[in-house]
Motif scaffolding. Structure first.
Motif, PDB file in Angstrom:
ATOM      1  N   GLU A  84      87.870   1.340  66.590  1.00  0.00           N
ATOM      2  CA  GLU A  84      86.527   1.853  66.212  1.00  0.00           C
ATOM      3  C   GLU A  84      86.103   0.967  64.903  1.00  0.00           C
ATOM      4  N   LYS A  85      87.183   0.958  63.912  1.00  0.00           N
ATOM      5  CA  LYS A  85      86.847   0.181  62.730  1.00  0.00           C
ATOM      6  C   LYS A  85      86.598  -1.311  63.029  1.00  0.00           C
ATOM      7  N   ILE A 155      71.909  -2.162  68.455  1.00  0.00           N
ATOM      8  CA  ILE A 155      71.047  -1.027  67.611  1.00  0.00           C
ATOM      9  C   ILE A 155      71.247   0.171  68.605  1.00  0.00           C
ATOM     10  N   ALA A 156      71.203   0.239  69.647  1.00  0.00           N
ATOM     11  CA  ALA A 156      71.382   1.481  70.536  1.00  0.00           C
ATOM     12  C   ALA A 156      73.133   1.896  70.179  1.00  0.00           C
ATOM     13  N   LEU A 157      74.010   0.894  70.353  1.00  0.00           N
ATOM     14  CA  LEU A 157      75.334   1.126  70.326  1.00  0.00           C
ATOM     15  C   LEU A 157      75.563   1.591  68.874  1.00  0.00           C
ATOM     16  N   HIS A 158      74.921   1.099  67.886  1.00  0.00           N
ATOM     17  CA  HIS A 158      75.192   1.648  66.549  1.00  0.00           C
ATOM     18  C   HIS A 158      74.569   2.983  66.381  1.00  0.00           C
ATOM     19  N   LYS A 164      77.921   9.935  67.677  1.00  0.00           N
ATOM     20  CA  LYS A 164      79.255  10.596  68.035  1.00  0.00           C
ATOM     21  C   LYS A 164      79.797  11.081  66.713  1.00  0.00           C
ATOM     22  N   HIS A 165      80.019  10.149  65.638  1.00  0.00           N
ATOM     23  CA  HIS A 165      80.621  10.342  64.741  1.00  0.00           C
ATOM     24  C   HIS A 165      80.090  11.866  63.900  1.00  0.00           C
ATOM     25  N   THR A 166      78.866  11.753  63.754  1.00  0.00           N
ATOM     26  CA  THR A 166      78.165  13.065  63.351  1.00  0.00           C
ATOM     27  C   THR A 166      78.475  14.278  63.926  1.00  0.00           C
ATOM     28  N   PHE A 167      78.167  14.351  65.124  1.00  0.00           N
ATOM     29  CA  PHE A 167      78.160  15.455  66.135  1.00  0.00           C
ATOM     30  C   PHE A 167      79.483  15.857  66.647  1.00  0.00           C
ATOM     31  N   PHE A 168      80.420  14.887  66.994  1.00  0.00           N
ATOM     32  CA  PHE A 168      81.764  14.926  67.751  1.00  0.00           C
ATOM     33  C   PHE A 168      82.753  14.949  66.877  1.00  0.00           C
ATOM     34  N   ASP A 169      82.665  13.826  65.944  1.00  0.00           N
ATOM     35  CA  ASP A 169      84.008  13.642  65.240  1.00  0.00           C
ATOM     36  C   ASP A 169      83.579  14.508  63.911  1.00  0.00           C
ATOM     37  N   LYS A 170      82.745  14.840  63.579  1.00  0.00           N
ATOM     38  CA  LYS A 170      82.005  15.525  62.275  1.00  0.00           C
ATOM     39  C   LYS A 170      82.782  14.946  61.213  1.00  0.00           C
ATOM     40  N   ASN A 171      82.753  13.673  60.905  1.00  0.00           N
ATOM     41  CA  ASN A 171      83.266  13.112  59.942  1.00  0.00           C
ATOM     42  C   ASN A 171      82.118  12.379  59.054  1.00  0.00           C
ATOM     43  N   GLY A 172      80.816  12.993  59.060  1.00  0.00           N
ATOM     44  CA  GLY A 172      79.823  12.580  58.064  1.00  0.00           C
ATOM     45  C   GLY A 172      78.768  11.813  58.793  1.00  0.00           C
ATOM     46  N   GLY A 173      79.518  10.745  59.858  1.00  0.00           N
ATOM     47  CA  GLY A 173      78.350   9.662  60.540  1.00  0.00           C
ATOM     48  C   GLY A 173      77.316   9.221  59.669  1.00  0.00           C
TER      49      GLY A 173
END
Length: 185
Positions: A84-85, A155-158, A164-173
Motif C-alpha cells: 500500500e505504501k 484519481i478514482a483509485l486515489h 478505504k483508509h477512512t472508513f475501513f482501516d479507520k486510520n485518518g485517510g
C-alpha cells in the motif's frame, strides 16, 4: 525530512491539493464536453478554456511542488502494508508527472500546430519556439488524451484508497488532507 509528529498535511498543502483536484476534474469535463459537441465553434471555445485551465494547473502544480519541498509532509500511516505504501508513493509520483506533463504536452502540441494559447481572454501565451509539425502535434494530442484517461482512472483509485483508509482501516485517510475530522495518533 518528514515531521513525524504531524498527522495532517499543512493548510497550504490542503489548499493546493483541493484546488488542483477540482481544476483537474473540471478540465477533464471540459475536454469531454468539447469532444461531444457537434458545433465546431463551441468545441473550440470549450477547448480554449481547457487549455487555459491546463496552464493554470501547471502553475499550481509548480507552486505545490515548491510548497512540498519547503514544508514537511506527514508520514504515511504506520498500519499500511508495504504494497500500500509503495502504491501510494507510485501513484503520487505519476500524479506529479501527469500534472506537469499533460499541460506541457498540450502546450507543445498546440505550438507544433502553430497555435498560441488564449488565457481566459486576459493575455496570450505564445507558442513554444519549436517550429511546426502538425503530424507530431497530432501524435502528442493523442498521447495527451491517453494521459488524461489514465489520470482519471488513477484519481478514482486515489479516491477509493482514501475512502478505504477512512472508513475501513479507520486510520485518518481523507482527514489527513482536511482541516477537520479525526486522524488517530
Amino acid at each position: 525530512m518528514a515531521d513525524t509528529t504531524a498527522r495532517r498535511y499543512s493548510i497550504g498543502a490542503m489548499i493546493f491539493h483541493w484546488t488542483i483536484a477540482v481544476a483537474v476534474i473540471w478540465n477533464w469535463r471540459l475536454a469531454e464536453n468539447a469532444h461531444h459537441t457537434d458545433d465546431r465553434a463551441q468545441a473550440m471555445a470549450i477547448f480554449a478554456d481547457h487549455k487555459a485551465l491546463g496552464i493554470t494547473i501547471l502553475v499550481l502544480t509548480v507552486g505545490r511542488l515548491l510548497w512540498r519541498w519547503t514544508h514537511p509532509v506527514p508520514p504515511l500511516p504506520s498500519d499500511l502494508a508495504g504494497w500500500e505504501k509503495a502504491l501510494a508513493r507510485t501513484v503520487h509520483v505519476i500524479f506529479y508527472v501527469l500534472l506537469i506533463g499533460l499541460p506541457l504536452g498540450g502546450w507543445m502540441a498546440n505550438s507544433l500546430n502553430g497555435r498560441d494559447i488564449d488565457f481566459f481572454g486576459l493575455f496570450t501565451i505564445p507558442a513554444l519556439p519549436i517550429g511546426t509539425n502538425e503530424d507530431l502535434g497530432g501524435t502528442i494530442f493523442d498521447l495527451h488524451a491517453l494521459g488524461g484517461s489514465i489520470f482519471i482512472y488513477l484519481i478514482a483509485l486515489h479516491i477509493l484508497g482514501a475512502l478505504k483508509h477512512t472508513f475501513f482501516d479507520k486510520n485518518g485517510g481523507i482527514f489527513r488532507m482536511l482541516p477537520f475530522g479525526k486522524v488517530p495518533g
